[in-house]
Design a protein around this motif. Structure first.
Motif, short mmCIF file in Angstrom:
data_model
loop_
_atom_site.label_atom_id
_atom_site.label_comp_id
_atom_site.label_asym_id
_atom_site.label_seq_id
_atom_site.Cartn_x
_atom_site.Cartn_y
_atom_site.Cartn_z
N GLY A 112 0.82 -1.21 0.00
CA GLY A 112 0.00 0.00 0.00
C GLY A 112 0.85 1.25 0.00
N ALA A 113 0.16 2.37 0.06
CA ALA A 113 0.81 3.68 0.17
C ALA A 113 0.00 4.50 1.17
N GLY A 114 0.65 5.51 1.74
CA GLY A 114 0.00 6.30 2.78
C GLY A 114 -1.35 6.88 2.36
N ALA A 115 -1.46 7.24 1.08
CA ALA A 115 -2.70 7.88 0.62
C ALA A 115 -3.91 6.96 0.74
N ALA A 116 -3.67 5.66 0.92
CA ALA A 116 -4.81 4.74 1.11
C ALA A 116 -5.60 5.11 2.36
N VAL A 117 -4.96 5.80 3.29
CA VAL A 117 -5.62 6.18 4.55
C VAL A 117 -6.23 7.58 4.38
N LEU A 118 -7.48 7.61 4.01
CA LEU A 118 -8.25 8.87 3.88
C LEU A 118 -7.54 9.90 3.01
N GLY A 119 -6.75 9.45 2.02
CA GLY A 119 -6.04 10.38 1.13
C GLY A 119 -4.72 10.85 1.70
N HIS A 120 -4.59 10.85 3.03
CA HIS A 120 -3.36 11.27 3.72
C HIS A 120 -3.50 10.80 5.17
N PRO A 121 -2.55 10.03 5.69
CA PRO A 121 -2.71 9.51 7.06
C PRO A 121 -2.99 10.59 8.10
N ALA A 122 -2.49 11.82 7.88
CA ALA A 122 -2.75 12.90 8.85
C ALA A 122 -4.25 13.22 8.91
N ALA A 123 -4.98 12.91 7.83
CA ALA A 123 -6.43 13.18 7.84
C ALA A 123 -7.12 12.31 8.88
N ALA A 124 -6.58 11.11 9.12
CA ALA A 124 -7.17 10.23 10.15
C ALA A 124 -6.97 10.82 11.54
N ILE A 125 -5.81 11.47 11.75
CA ILE A 125 -5.53 12.08 13.06
C ILE A 125 -6.43 13.32 13.23
N ALA A 126 -6.61 14.07 12.14
CA ALA A 126 -7.52 15.23 12.20
C ALA A 126 -8.94 14.77 12.51
N ALA A 127 -9.37 13.67 11.88
CA ALA A 127 -10.72 13.15 12.13
C ALA A 127 -10.88 12.75 13.60
N LEU A 128 -9.83 12.14 14.17
CA LEU A 128 -9.87 11.78 15.60
C LEU A 128 -9.97 13.04 16.47
N ALA A 129 -9.15 14.05 16.16
CA ALA A 129 -9.19 15.30 16.95
C ALA A 129 -10.57 15.94 16.86
N ASN A 130 -11.17 15.92 15.67
CA ASN A 130 -12.49 16.53 15.50
C ASN A 130 -13.57 15.72 16.22
N HIS A 131 -13.42 14.40 16.19
CA HIS A 131 -14.34 13.52 16.93
C HIS A 131 -14.25 13.82 18.43
N LEU A 132 -13.02 13.90 18.97
CA LEU A 132 -12.86 14.17 20.41
C LEU A 132 -13.34 15.58 20.74
N GLY A 133 -13.08 16.53 19.83
CA GLY A 133 -13.50 17.91 20.05
C GLY A 133 -15.01 18.01 20.24
N ARG A 134 -15.75 17.22 19.48
CA ARG A 134 -17.22 17.23 19.62
C ARG A 134 -17.64 16.72 21.00
N ARG A 135 -16.74 15.99 21.66
CA ARG A 135 -17.02 15.47 23.00
C ARG A 135 -16.30 16.28 24.08
N GLY A 136 -15.75 17.43 23.70
CA GLY A 136 -15.07 18.30 24.67
C GLY A 136 -13.71 17.76 25.09
#
Ligand code: 0L1
Ligand code: MG
Length: 262
Positions: free
Chosen positions: A197-221
């Motif tokens: 595989g290549a990194g882009a397989a993860v949501l286009g860029h692996p950092a996007a998965a970390i951003a999605a986690l931060a946004n998910h946690l942010g919605r929960r304070g």
């Protein structure tokens, strides 16, 4: 929320016992079809609280189902998020006892270690790269507690996204020294390449998965604390393993990391 606190506590106990005793179970939504997302994450939180009460330490977080290959493999459409505690950590090159697991699979991942906290909403790839200290190869061992890996997303979230073991290692790189979209990775089982595989397989860029986690946690304070290790999700489909297998992940310019299954 659709479930009362007693039911959440009872489901957390059930799923954690299945994890600790390597026993499978039908998916919990069979008996609780009205369970909602808040219930699912409340069950996951209750499992974490049970572990913390016994002295566990949180050592990181994970995003799962972040690649199309994984989503297709599991028949789902959205990422999920879970926690990593010290009992899941395996040293580089060490042995995982399959007798402690139900039906393990391995996933090739890019792990991020943050130097500053990340708080959503509004996190994006740029915020993640600015907050990242280094990235490194990681193998996640997933072990859904659900019979034959048959589940829906809410059941998986409640089951801490199948987290069971992980190893990180290889050569850490700073994010400015690697293009995480084009970085190539090869997962080998018993010396044979079994997933590429290549990194882009993860949501286009692996950092996007970390951003999605931060946004998910942010919605929960909540936020991702500075110093956190985060697994960004399998870049390929997961590969089944059994006693006698050895697994190596090689990531371009980041060396390799290995596990043995006994
Ligand atoms: O880390 C993962 O992508 C696993 C998410 C949970 C679903 C599964 O067990 O495959
Ligand atoms: Mg994973």
């Amino acid at each position: 929320m659709a479930l009362n606190p007693q039911t959440i506590a009872q489901l957390a106990e059930h799923l954690e016992t299945c994890q600790l005793e390597a026993r499978d179970t039908p998916k919990i939504t069979n008996d609780h079809p009205d369970m909602d997302w808040d219930d699912a994450y409340a069950i996951q939180d209750a499992i974490l609280q049970r572990k913390l009460a016994r002295g566990a330490r949180v050592v990181g977080l994970k995003a799962g189902l972040t690649s199309h290959a994984k989503m297709q493999q599991m028949g789902v459409t959205d990422p999920v998020f879970g926690f990593l505690v010290d009992e899941f950590v395996v040293a580089e090159g060490a042995t995982v006892k399959t007798g402690e697991l139900i039906h393990p699979k391995v996933e090739p991942e890019i792990a991020f270690v943050l130097k500053t906290a990340l708080k959503g909403p509004g996190c994006h790839i740029g915020s993640v790269l600015a907050a990242t200290d280094f990235v490194m190869p990681g193998i996640e061992v997933i072990d859904s507690r659900y019979r034959d890996f048959k589940f829906d997303l809410k059941s998986v979230v409640a089951d801490n996204t199948s987290a069971s073991r992980f190893v990180v290692g290889g050569q850490p790189l700073r994010v400015q020294d690697v293009d995480l979209r084009t970085v190539g990775l090869v997962l080998e089982k018993n010396g044979q390449p079994v997933a590429l595989g290549a990194g882009a397989a993860v949501l286009g860029h692996p950092a996007a998965a970390i951003a999605a986690l931060a946004n998910h946690l942010g919605r929960r304070g909540q936020e991702i604390p500075a110093g956190s290790l985060i697994l960004s999700g399998g870049a390929t489909e997961a590969v089944s393993v059994q006693a006698g297998d050895n697994v190596t992940l090689r990531v371009q310019d980041m060396g390799s990391v290995s596990l043995i299954f006994a």
